[in-house]
Write an enzyme that holds these catalytic residues in place. Structure first.
Site, PDB file in Angstrom:
ATOM      1  N   GLU A   1      -2.039   2.323  -0.066  1.00  0.00           N
ATOM      2  CA  GLU A   1      -1.490   2.921   0.914  1.00  0.00           C
ATOM      3  C   GLU A   1      -1.922   4.334   0.570  1.00  0.00           C
ATOM      4  O   GLU A   1      -2.245   4.920  -0.233  1.00  0.00           O
ATOM      5  CB  GLU A   1       0.037   3.132   0.836  1.00  0.00           C
TER       6      GLU A   1
ATOM      7  N   PRO B   1       5.536   5.505   9.880  1.00  0.00           N
ATOM      8  CA  PRO B   1       4.549   5.462  10.463  1.00  0.00           C
ATOM      9  C   PRO B   1       3.291   5.016  10.149  1.00  0.00           C
ATOM     10  O   PRO B   1       2.189   5.179   9.890  1.00  0.00           O
ATOM     11  CB  PRO B   1       4.276   7.191  10.632  1.00  0.00           C
ATOM     12  N   LYS B   2       3.218   3.409   9.851  1.00  0.00           N
ATOM     13  CA  LYS B   2       2.377   2.748   9.061  1.00  0.00           C
ATOM     14  C   LYS B   2       1.477   2.184  10.300  1.00  0.00           C
ATOM     15  O   LYS B   2       1.739   1.501  11.168  1.00  0.00           O
ATOM     16  CB  LYS B   2       2.804   1.541   8.241  1.00  0.00           C
ATOM     17  N   LYS B   3      -0.154   2.204   9.952  1.00  0.00           N
ATOM     18  CA  LYS B   3      -1.035   1.671  10.561  1.00  0.00           C
ATOM     19  C   LYS B   3      -2.064   0.855   9.535  1.00  0.00           C
ATOM     20  O   LYS B   3      -2.218   1.268   8.556  1.00  0.00           O
ATOM     21  CB  LYS B   3      -1.877   2.810  11.505  1.00  0.00           C
TER      22      LYS B   3
END
Length: 247
Positions: free
Chosen positions: A77, A115-117
């Site tokens: 990440e 706020p993950k993409k």
């Protein structure tokens, strides 16, 4: 399925939940955090009220390698964290996150509002002495961070306290007609933190403008240094500290 069975489901899809049930335990979670001074106007724009930037004009860019995550698997990440205050208390606002794991994206967004993409972050040791982080979005390089490898030993107790600092996400989920259904600030605190090693050292960071991964919107003005640490920790459920719909 009856109503009771529906309400007992972990998540969509009903036939095969997209992620395991929290809390999540992370073993040997490895961080490289590069802190830098940025533009105060850009920081203010990125931070949702009633959170307030803490006045330091600093941003932390993180790479995290998670080889053993219960309920989620193994993944990496990268993202941006901004030190803030909420009602006078210190916290970190998680502004952007990019990772390569579907369960972590689904669970993180649906439960805590992370706020993950989807993207491709990597944390490696280049050569023998350079801790190196990269972030590619759709095969385009958008971030590179480097730090001297295990240059100076850092106090593990201080590191554990820093890891346990309250984190805040902006959780946004629309209703079926597109109007806001959930608009909240969600806080959580990592628990059962055991730091296995921690180091500091000089670091550098390059951010490349990209419309779908706008990490460069918080530009680097001055490098302040890097931190590298390895820890076991637990991500529990969070709590709502501000609701934009129910005032």
């Amino acid at each position: 399925m009856n109503a009771k069975e529906v309400l007992a489901l972990q998540s969509m899809p009903a036939a095969s939940p997209g992620y395991g049930r929290p809390p999540y335990r992370f073993i040997n979670r490895e961080f490289m955090v590069i802190t830098y001074e940025s533009d105060p106007a850009a920081i203010r724009q990125a931070v949702p009220e009633p959170l307030q930037p803490d006045g330091s004009n600093t941003v932390s860019y993180e790479w995290i390698k998670m080889p053993d995550s219960s309920g989620l698997g193994s993944y990496e990440e990268s993202g941006i964290v901004i030190p803030c205050t909420f009602q006078g208390e210190p916290c970190n606002f998680v502004a952007q996150m990019y990772l390569d794991n579907a369960p972590a994206i689904l669970g993180g967004r649906e439960i805590w509002g992370f706020p993950k993409k989807w993207a491709s972050p990597r944390l490696t040791v280049a050569g023998t002495e350079t801790l190196t982080g990269t972030l590619h979005y759709n095969d385009v390089l958008v971030a590179v961070g480097t730090m001297l490898y295990k240059h100076n030993v850092m106090d593990t107790e201080d590191t554990a306290r820093a890891i346990a600092k309250t984190q805040v996400n902006l959780k946004l989920i629309p209703d079926v007609d597109g109007t806001p259904k959930i608009a909240q600030l969600v806080a959580y605190t990592l628990e059962d933190v055991h730091v296995k090693g921690a180091w500091t050292g000089p670091a550098r960071l390059s951010l490349i403008p990209h419309v779908n991964a706008p990490v460069a919107d918080l530009p680097v003005k001055t490098y302040l240094g890097g931190k590298h640490f390895i820890a076991d920790l637990t991500l529990p459920y969070g709590k709502v500290i501000h609701d934009y719909i129910i005032q």
